[in-house]
Design an enzyme around this catalytic site. Structure first.
Site, short mmCIF file in Angstrom:
data_model
loop_
_atom_site.label_atom_id
_atom_site.label_comp_id
_atom_site.label_asym_id
_atom_site.label_seq_id
_atom_site.Cartn_x
_atom_site.Cartn_y
_atom_site.Cartn_z
N GLY A 125 13.20 -6.79 30.18
CA GLY A 125 13.75 -7.99 31.12
C GLY A 125 15.18 -8.44 31.31
O GLY A 125 16.04 -7.97 30.21
N THR A 159 18.45 -10.00 25.43
CA THR A 159 17.03 -10.42 25.88
C THR A 159 17.13 -11.73 25.71
O THR A 159 17.70 -12.51 24.60
CB THR A 159 15.89 -9.92 24.86
OG1 THR A 159 14.92 -10.74 25.29
CG2 THR A 159 16.44 -9.62 23.58
N ASP A 175 14.88 -13.78 24.51
CA ASP A 175 13.94 -13.86 23.43
C ASP A 175 14.61 -14.25 22.27
O ASP A 175 13.87 -14.80 21.29
CB ASP A 175 12.70 -12.98 23.24
CG ASP A 175 12.00 -12.70 24.68
OD1 ASP A 175 11.98 -13.97 25.54
OD2 ASP A 175 11.44 -11.93 25.04
N GLU A 195 5.24 -19.54 24.92
CA GLU A 195 4.36 -18.89 25.66
C GLU A 195 3.43 -17.95 25.04
O GLU A 195 2.32 -17.64 25.42
CB GLU A 195 4.95 -18.13 26.90
CG GLU A 195 5.87 -16.84 26.08
CD GLU A 195 6.54 -15.99 27.37
OE1 GLU A 195 6.11 -16.06 28.40
OE2 GLU A 195 7.26 -15.37 27.14
N ARG A 208 15.38 -16.86 32.99
CA ARG A 208 16.14 -15.70 32.83
C ARG A 208 17.27 -15.63 33.71
O ARG A 208 18.05 -14.65 33.63
CB ARG A 208 15.05 -14.65 33.26
CG ARG A 208 14.04 -14.24 32.24
CD ARG A 208 14.16 -12.84 31.66
NE ARG A 208 13.78 -12.02 32.53
CZ ARG A 208 12.88 -11.37 32.85
NH1 ARG A 208 11.76 -11.68 32.19
NH2 ARG A 208 12.71 -10.22 33.82
N ASP A 250 13.80 -4.29 21.97
CA ASP A 250 13.34 -3.39 20.97
C ASP A 250 12.97 -2.15 21.82
O ASP A 250 13.09 -1.04 21.26
CB ASP A 250 12.28 -3.94 20.03
CG ASP A 250 11.08 -4.51 20.53
OD1 ASP A 250 11.14 -4.70 21.70
OD2 ASP A 250 10.26 -5.21 19.93
N ARG A 292 8.54 -14.58 24.78
CA ARG A 292 7.29 -13.49 24.43
C ARG A 292 6.37 -14.26 23.03
O ARG A 292 6.07 -15.17 23.19
CB ARG A 292 8.02 -12.20 24.05
CG ARG A 292 6.94 -11.10 24.51
CD ARG A 292 7.70 -9.81 24.53
NE ARG A 292 8.37 -9.68 25.48
CZ ARG A 292 8.16 -8.83 26.58
NH1 ARG A 292 6.78 -8.59 26.64
NH2 ARG A 292 9.16 -8.76 27.52
N ARG A 340 11.36 -1.60 33.53
CA ARG A 340 10.39 -1.02 32.44
C ARG A 340 9.92 0.46 32.73
O ARG A 340 8.74 0.35 33.46
CB ARG A 340 9.48 -2.04 32.21
CG ARG A 340 9.98 -3.39 31.38
CD ARG A 340 9.15 -4.41 30.77
NE ARG A 340 9.82 -5.45 30.30
CZ ARG A 340 9.66 -6.75 30.93
NH1 ARG A 340 9.01 -7.02 31.91
NH2 ARG A 340 10.34 -7.78 30.34
N ASP A 357 14.49 -12.22 19.95
CA ASP A 357 13.60 -11.75 18.90
C ASP A 357 13.83 -10.39 18.33
O ASP A 357 12.96 -9.52 18.02
CB ASP A 357 12.09 -11.46 19.70
CG ASP A 357 12.21 -10.56 20.98
OD1 ASP A 357 13.10 -10.31 21.51
OD2 ASP A 357 11.05 -10.02 21.47
N ARG A 394 5.30 -41.47 30.72
CA ARG A 394 4.39 -40.08 30.61
C ARG A 394 4.76 -39.21 29.69
O ARG A 394 5.55 -39.17 28.88
CB ARG A 394 4.71 -39.28 32.05
CG ARG A 394 3.92 -39.83 33.28
CD ARG A 394 4.03 -39.16 34.55
NE ARG A 394 3.41 -39.61 35.84
CZ ARG A 394 3.71 -39.54 36.87
NH1 ARG A 394 5.05 -38.90 37.35
NH2 ARG A 394 3.13 -40.05 37.96
O1 F6P Z 1 11.44 -10.56 27.33
C1 F6P Z 1 12.14 -11.48 28.31
C2 F6P Z 1 10.75 -12.07 28.82
O2 F6P Z 1 11.27 -13.07 30.00
C3 F6P Z 1 9.65 -12.80 28.03
O3 F6P Z 1 10.31 -14.00 27.59
C4 F6P Z 1 8.57 -12.84 28.61
O4 F6P Z 1 7.49 -13.05 28.05
C5 F6P Z 1 8.64 -11.51 29.65
O5 F6P Z 1 10.03 -11.07 29.66
C6 F6P Z 1 8.30 -11.63 31.23
O6 F6P Z 1 8.28 -10.56 31.71
P1 F6P Z 1 8.32 -10.26 33.24
O7 F6P Z 1 9.61 -10.45 33.53
O8 F6P Z 1 7.77 -8.74 33.27
O9 F6P Z 1 7.20 -11.14 33.89
#
Ligand code: F6P
Length: 356
Positions: free
Chosen positions: A16, A130, A132, A227, A259, A108, A176, A77, A134, A167
């Site tokens: 990503g 990334t 994330d 998510e 992103r 990773d 992720r 990917r 992570d 609200r």
């Molecule tokens: O790893 C980055 C990320 O944006 C995650 O936060 C998310 O779960 C995933 O990639 C979404 O992937 P894609 O771009 O394939 O929809």
């Protein structure tokens, strides 16, 4: 730092995309050029290696990209690269193009690819890119800060309209399986609840709290949800909150907007310093390392160590099942992972305590 062995290196972005990847590419290219080393920009991540899709980049080719989101090298990917045949094609491409080493920017999965190439004779250094955050071995990944700032900006807007209409808004954020974006944006937006997988989230308690706060004349309510709980969780949570609190509740999934966008100062800085370090390590003859920032110091960590430590932090491996490292190294991994968990827990608890 220049080693005679390196005449040409490659750089690619994989997985990503993340804001700041361009700043990292710029830094890699310019550091290499300064050292008399040519740089091949490889397009579409590992796909570009499998399909021989690349071009030489000079210092001017990376001008005016430090402030741009996305990645000028594009990303992918690539499933073929995971097969032995794809890997062999990638190695042949490196040999045919006289690429002596690679800087691979991503998460990773990208580092596993870097490991595979290093094992087959192409030295690689990984950069953590990334949103994330992570990758446990580093305190921050490239793109994470920008993504969080985007979330904060958007949630602030939702909060304005929540306040006008009395609200609640349940907001699902990316990350992720990791709750870093959720926890820190939850704290920064004054969310009344933060749901992440790492720590238990008590829905009943949150609902009770909201009812009490409504009585105390609070008008806007933000709940941040990772998510990681899956696609239906946040929407169902919004319905349940509305039914049980009587507060009108909307749901927003911020998705890929997180992103994109102009990288923040922090991400540009991190990417620039990490890009420099990656080339420095490569030209010093190091390989199979990931560049990390730990307690504000940029350092190189062995990829196998980083990936094993990551598994430990995520509970995917127990200390007694770790092999290939000394007892001291495993003890350090365990101690560090506990510090990391405690730091995250402390943010979570403080966010909870002050959202009254
Ligand atoms: O790893 C980055 C990320 O944006 C995650 O936060 C998310 O779960 C995933 O990639 C979404 O992937 P894609 O771009 O394939 O929809």
């Amino acid at each position: 730092m220049a080693d005679k062995k390196f005449r040409r290196i490659g750089v690619l972005t994989s997985g990503g995309d993340a804001p700041g990847m361009n700043a990292a590419i710029r830094s890699v290219v310019r550091t290499a050029v300064q050292n008399g080393v040519e740089v091949m920009g490889i397009f579409g991540g590992y796909r570009g290696l499998v399909e021989n899709d690349m071009k030489l980049l000079d210092a001017r080719d990376v001008a005016n990209i430090i402030n741009h989101g996305g990645t000028m090298l594009f990303t992918d990917r690539c499933l073929e690269f995971k097969e032995e045949s794809g890997l062999q094609k990638a190695i042949k491409t490196c040999r045919d193009n006289k690429i002596d080493g690679l800087v691979t920017i991503g998460g990773d999965g990208t580092f596993r690819g870097a490991q595979d190439l290093t094992r087959r004779g192409i030295p690689c250094i990984g950069l953590p890119g990334t949103i994330d955050n992570d990758i446990s071995a580093t305190d921050y990944t490239i793109g994470y800060d920008t993504a969080m700032n985007t979330v904060v900006e958007l949630v602030d807007k939702l909060r304005d309209t929540c306040e006008s209409h009395a609200r609640c808004n349940v907001v699902e954020v990316m990350g992720r399986n990791a709750g870093y974006i959720a926890i820190n944006t939850g704290l920064a937006t004054g969310a009344v609840g933060i749901a992440i997988e790492e720590f238990p989230f008590d829905i009943d308690e949150t609902i009770e709290k909201m009812i009490a706060l409504k009585k105390a004349k609070k008008r806007n309510f933000i709940i941040i949800v990772s998510e990681a709980f899956g696609p239906d969780f946040s929407e169902n949570l919004a319905k349940r909150i509305q039914d049980e609190t009587g507060i009108e509740t909307k749901f927003a999934r911020l998705a890929h907007v997180q992103r994109g966008g102009t990288p923040t100062l922090r991400d540009r800085e991190l990417a620039s310093l990490m890009g420099y370090k990656a080339v420095e390590l490569l030209l010093d003859g190091k390989s199979n390392m990931v560049v990390c920032i730990h307690d504000e110091v940029i350092c190189g960590i062995d990829i196998e160590y980083a990936l094993t430590y990551d598994k430990l932090c995520k509970g995917k491996i127990k200390p007694e099942d770790i092999t290939g490292f000394s007892d001291e190294q495993i003890a350090k991994m365990v101690a560090d992972s506990e510090i990391k968990r405690q730091r995250m827990l402390s943010v979570y608890e403080i966010a909870e305590k002050i959202s009254i």
